[in-house]
Design a protein around this motif. Structure first.
Motif: not given
Length: 90
Positions: A16-18, A49-51, A53-60, A78-85
């Motif tokens: 999915s990341i790919g 924003r993608l970078f 968001g992905l980094l912050a989602s991993a930490y969250l 929660l991580s997916l919602v944060w990435l989308l935000l």
């Protein structure tokens, strides 16, 4: 030499990341973006924003798993919602 054991969830995560990276590349080639300001304290492009968001989602995700007894699925949502935000309004 030992190889990593790829489980279905692990393979799906990396696939999915790919796909996200491939989609963002095609989207950028078809519609180049300009920097804009959102709630993040810096001007960002889609890729930024993608970078972020992905980094912050991993930490969250790790934070929720580490400090609560919630299910791993709650952390994932929660991580997916944060990435989308971040992608939409960051």
């Amino acid at each position: 030499m030992e190889w990593m054991n790829w489980t279905l969830p692990t393979a799906a995560f990396f696939a999915s990341i790919g796909l996200i990276l491939l989609g963002m590349t095609v989207f950028e080639l078809r519609s180049p973006c300009v920097e804009r300001r959102g709630f993040l304290p810096i001007a960002t492009t889609r890729g930024d924003r993608l970078f972020i968001g992905l980094l912050a989602s991993a930490y969250l995700h790790l934070l929720v798993i580490g400090v609560s007894d919630w299910s791993i699925w709650v952390a994932s949502v929660l991580s997916l919602v944060w990435l989308l935000l971040v992608m939409r309004w960051g």
